[in-house]
Design an enzyme around this catalytic site. Structure first.
Site, PDB file in Angstrom:
ATOM      1  CG  HIS A   1      -0.412   0.533   2.480  1.00  0.00           C
ATOM      2  ND1 HIS A   1      -1.108   1.384   3.312  1.00  0.00           N
ATOM      3  CD2 HIS A   1       0.792   0.333   3.069  1.00  0.00           C
ATOM      4  CE1 HIS A   1      -0.376   1.680   4.363  1.00  0.00           C
ATOM      5  NE2 HIS A   1       0.776   1.064   4.258  1.00  0.00           N
TER       6      HIS A   1
ATOM      7  CB  CYS B   1       3.472   5.894   5.034  1.00  0.00           C
ATOM      8  SG  CYS B   1       3.961   5.210   6.619  1.00  0.00           S
TER       9      CYS B   1
ATOM     10  CG  HIS C   1       5.372   0.988   2.468  1.00  0.00           C
ATOM     11  ND1 HIS C   1       4.640   2.105   2.100  1.00  0.00           N
ATOM     12  CD2 HIS C   1       4.904   0.629   3.687  1.00  0.00           C
ATOM     13  CE1 HIS C   1       3.792   2.404   3.079  1.00  0.00           C
ATOM     14  NE2 HIS C   1       3.935   1.516   4.039  1.00  0.00           N
TER      15      HIS C   1
ATOM     16  CG  ASP D   1      -2.361 -13.329   1.539  1.00  0.00           C
ATOM     17  OD1 ASP D   1      -1.448 -12.618   1.996  1.00  0.00           O
ATOM     18  OD2 ASP D   1      -2.234 -14.556   1.339  1.00  0.00           O
ATOM     19  CG  HIS D   2       0.850 -12.688  -1.387  1.00  0.00           C
ATOM     20  ND1 HIS D   2       0.564 -13.222  -0.150  1.00  0.00           N
ATOM     21  CD2 HIS D   2       2.179 -12.881  -1.586  1.00  0.00           C
ATOM     22  CE1 HIS D   2       1.678 -13.720   0.362  1.00  0.00           C
ATOM     23  NE2 HIS D   2       2.673 -13.537  -0.481  1.00  0.00           N
TER      24      HIS D   2
ATOM     25  CG  HIS E   1       2.982  -2.867   6.522  1.00  0.00           C
ATOM     26  ND1 HIS E   1       4.114  -2.467   7.191  1.00  0.00           N
ATOM     27  CD2 HIS E   1       2.428  -1.721   6.025  1.00  0.00           C
ATOM     28  CE1 HIS E   1       4.236  -1.143   7.108  1.00  0.00           C
ATOM     29  NE2 HIS E   1       3.234  -0.671   6.409  1.00  0.00           N
TER      30      HIS E   1
ATOM     31  CD  GLU F   1       0.945   0.284   8.946  1.00  0.00           C
ATOM     32  OE1 GLU F   1       0.216   0.811   8.104  1.00  0.00           O
ATOM     33  OE2 GLU F   1       1.727   0.950   9.662  1.00  0.00           O
TER      34      GLU F   1
END
Lengths: 138, 138, 138, 138, 138, 138
Positions: free
Chosen positions: A14, A33, A39, A79-80, A41, A126
């Protein structure tokens, strides 16, 4: 009344930035950010529901059914993935942890009610250093 | 001889895919890690050096100097970045955890030697379920 | 309303004992925590604030500003210090985890209000086996 | 008012199944948790009590006395035992995590009150992915 | 040469005791682990393989294929089972963590070799306080 | 050959400083670790021994006997103590994590040999970010 919590995890990309702002203003507001190339998490999600244990099973809720709802309504979408691009229920948000927790609550509240349980909170981590918790209060 | 290990963390985006392959072939090979719009992780990095404790300080190495090297040579380049786009020493690699650990070793070996210590291993965790460790063996 | 939590850590020395009591009476009351020559811990501190996410940023509070307050008002005073000797806002207390959490609340409540957020709780862990949480209730 | 929490751990065997049901019906309801020959867990138990810190000690409760109660009333009965066979206060229950938390609350509430403190919650983790919390609400 | 590690988890019942010994002698030798009605654990298993990263993928081994082998050859046989009763490759052993690690190595070595990788170690954690590691040395 | 590891924990005070140096020089060399009034940590200690599992028990070593040695030879001397003042085998050392690990090795090697096992390593963690490991190499 007992609270029962299921943990799930997902990894996503994100960034925090506003398209109508300059890169400099985004950096000033969101710091690292705002990196334009994203980037990501390893997010950890805890979903808590509450209710009375059903006498014949001892369960507030069938945890495996709860897990299926969380996977179906949240995890498989995020996810991913890129939360700002790939996910219908987050891509129009500023993807702060706060807003993600609210969006996940909105995905989960009704299906969990249909399971006969009551959603109590959505907690989203996060990083080891930051997490939020949302209880559905408007 | 004592081994001493410093942990650092960073959050980054990446994907596994080959530009010359179709999206289908990338998915077949790399699964959900090939998502075209990226995903990301909270990486954990452990750097281990070895040596004899210096008698007057009891230190194999000044941990704060070691931490500075890791931050200067690795963390500041990769934290809140896209490993395939933003980072000079990883952007031309398939950014598997294996290749990242080798790339980080190459960034760290010489500056740590200049500090008077010997790099022993670079351990890199992508998720709670996966990590790699590299000892510099070619 | 969303709760958002920031974790910080510090390492400090302390002991539990009353100057006006004998060593024997202190041991009887406080056990090994009364060791005259001190002992210490890696404390973990979670500070939770609550509020509505600001629409343009998605933030209840700027986490980095919150982190700065926690470091400025608590961490820099207590990290690598003796809580009974070096710290103006804890040295006159029995440094139980309970009293430390209350002292940290008192350090944090006003600066966090000035940031436009509301302190919800201070949670402090002394060891893996013990932690306290304070919600500001007198 | 401060909340203080003590963590204890135990390892036990159990299964979820009803004697009057067939193995097939038990499997359909309880899945792999119904394995006739048992399975087991490393349970983690957090007991939270609340009260005002006593001025002369700074303690809501003497943690070591609280630990002794938890060990005496719960841990020594359940650690390295079969919850469905060996434990008087759980063997007639469906040993779901929910029912175990309630049973432990019932073991602990009175002795903790006799210590001068008030039991606030019993939190019990079965695996990293599942835990329950009970606050004594009927 | 890079080492890559995959973590998997399972929950199982077991006991340590010899059928030909009295309950008293078993207790004397194995302590609370000899409880006749079993106890259990959340085991954590780390499987480490080593090799050179394959240039086109950057992988020492396809982690998802490795995960499938671990699940197929170990986890599906032991998860939610009784290691002394239900599992063909452990039921005739004293189910100490040491012997389990060796038994898992024997299950995994050949299928991992067939995947083109080399098993380096099997690490098995019984509780937070105890783990073993086996490197295949006879 | 199997490696088996036992974890123990202790909380202690210490500082890094040389009596013959000025406070300024100590600060320059040891940073915040030189605080004259001490600081402290929750140390985590892992002791690994190696050997062949004994056929009748499946044990490399009786873990409970190993735990007793670690408690008797290390933990009871250092827990809730000042490592620079209270502990005969560390008070004349610069109490760096490196030197502590070596000192603990020296306390443990012989009693573990007398138990019929071989000490393989002593690993000591000072904080989540730092640990050392010593294998007895002079």
């Amino acid at each position: 009344m007992v609270h029962i919590t299921r943990r799930e995890r997902f990894s996503a990309a994100h960034k925090l930035s506003k398209a109508e702002w300059s890169e400099a203003k985004n950096y000033e507001t969101f710091g690292k950010c705002s990196n334009p190339n994203w980037h990501g998490h390893n997010y950890v999600l805890w979903v808590t529901v509450k209710g009375k244990p059903e006498p014949s099973t001892g369960f507030v809720v069938d945890l495996s059914a709860l897990g299926d709802i969380i996977k179906e309504k949240v995890i498989k979408h995020v996810d991913h993935k890129n939360l700002n691009v790939d996910v219908s229920f987050t891509k129009d948000l500023m993807t702060s942890t706060e807003n993600l927790a609210i969006a996940f609550w909105n995905q989960l509240e009704k299906p969990i009610a249909e399971l006969g349980a009551q959603l109590h909170s959505v907690k989203l981590q996060e990083t080891e250093n930051n997490h939020v918790e949302y209880f559905g209060e408007k």
